[in-house]
Design a protein around this motif. Structure first.
Motif, mmCIF file in Angstrom:
data_model
loop_
_atom_site.group_PDB
_atom_site.id
_atom_site.type_symbol
_atom_site.label_atom_id
_atom_site.label_comp_id
_atom_site.label_asym_id
_atom_site.label_seq_id
_atom_site.Cartn_x
_atom_site.Cartn_y
_atom_site.Cartn_z
ATOM 1 N N LEU A 151 0.851 -1.197 0.000
ATOM 2 C CA LEU A 151 0.000 0.000 0.000
ATOM 3 C C LEU A 151 0.881 1.241 0.000
ATOM 4 O O LEU A 151 1.700 1.419 0.894
ATOM 5 N N PRO A 152 0.696 2.114 -0.987
ATOM 6 C CA PRO A 152 1.532 3.315 -1.056
ATOM 7 C C PRO A 152 1.103 4.414 -0.076
ATOM 8 O O PRO A 152 1.807 5.410 0.051
ATOM 9 N N ILE A 153 -0.022 4.219 0.578
ATOM 10 C CA ILE A 153 -0.473 5.168 1.600
ATOM 11 C C ILE A 153 -0.794 4.372 2.863
ATOM 12 O O ILE A 153 -1.053 3.171 2.792
ATOM 13 N N PRO A 154 -0.767 5.027 4.012
ATOM 14 C CA PRO A 154 -1.095 4.297 5.241
ATOM 15 C C PRO A 154 -2.510 3.721 5.194
ATOM 16 O O PRO A 154 -3.434 4.354 4.668
ATOM 17 N N LEU A 155 -2.668 2.540 5.724
ATOM 18 C CA LEU A 155 -3.976 1.885 5.766
ATOM 19 C C LEU A 155 -5.013 2.784 6.430
ATOM 20 O O LEU A 155 -6.160 2.860 5.982
ATOM 21 N N SER A 156 -4.606 3.499 7.469
ATOM 22 C CA SER A 156 -5.536 4.382 8.179
ATOM 23 C C SER A 156 -6.018 5.540 7.303
ATOM 24 O O SER A 156 -7.074 6.112 7.570
ATOM 25 N N ASP A 157 -5.292 5.883 6.252
ATOM 26 C CA ASP A 157 -5.744 6.906 5.308
ATOM 27 C C ASP A 157 -6.669 6.319 4.242
ATOM 28 O O ASP A 157 -7.382 7.050 3.561
ATOM 29 N N LEU A 158 -6.631 5.018 4.102
ATOM 30 C CA LEU A 158 -7.412 4.335 3.077
ATOM 31 C C LEU A 158 -8.796 3.941 3.575
ATOM 32 O O LEU A 158 -9.799 4.156 2.888
#
Length: 178
Positions: A151-158
């Protein structure tokens, strides 16, 4: 707030319908609009009934091959030519997304919405409502994807994982309405 809900049209056990009705009632009482697949069967019907009975609005987005199962009374009912157009319209008409229990169709909708968010094609909050631990395995898989660099972004941002409807709605109201 227009809240898109991805969920099953199947008739399900009480362990899924009772929490779904609770979430729907909360959504309707708060004056929000349900944007959903438009079906008048199964869990989709339970949620639409709950929202309508609590005073919320209903915006259905069905697809031509399922139009016969569409809810006969809604504030708006749109019929698309295919599933891709349906998903695009559901996203366009919503301010936030909640993924409830469901099968392959629900999983398809959820992963497409998350993929679009990952690539910054939308910034709408996405909540995965983990009723009765239904998505425990998927939650574990997402954490593994994050830990191993997929994941190129944090899971919490997704995505936000909520264990009940109260937590899901509180998160959305805090995120969207601030």
């Amino acid at each position: 707030m227009n809240i898109c809900v991805f969920l099953s049209a199947a008739d399900l056990d009480e362990r899924y319908t009772t929490p779904a009705r609770d979430f729907a009632t909360r959504l309707g009482k708060a004056g929000h609009t349900l944007v959903w697949g438009g079906s008048d069967t199964g869990l989709m019907k339970v949620v639409a009934d709950g929202v309508a009975e609590a005073g919320g609005r209903l915006v259905g987005v069905s697809v031509d091959f399922l139009a016969a199962k569409a809810r006969p009374v809604a504030d708006e009912m749109l019929i698309t030519k295919d599933l891709a157009e349906r998903k695009a319209l559901l996203l366009a008409r919503s301010d936030a997304i909640v993924v409830m229990v469901g099968g392959t169709g629900t999983l398809d909708e959820a992963t497409e919405i998350l993929e679009l968010k990952k690539h910054a094609k939308h910034t709408k909050p996405v909540v995965l409502l983990n009723t009765a631990g239904f998505y425990d395995g998927l939650k574990t898989q997402f954490r593994r994807m994050e830990a191993e660099g997929f994941l190129p972004i944090p899971l919490s941002d997704l995505v936000f994982f909520a264990e009940d409807g109260a937590a899901a709605l509180a998160y959305l109201e805090e995120t969207v309405m601030r």
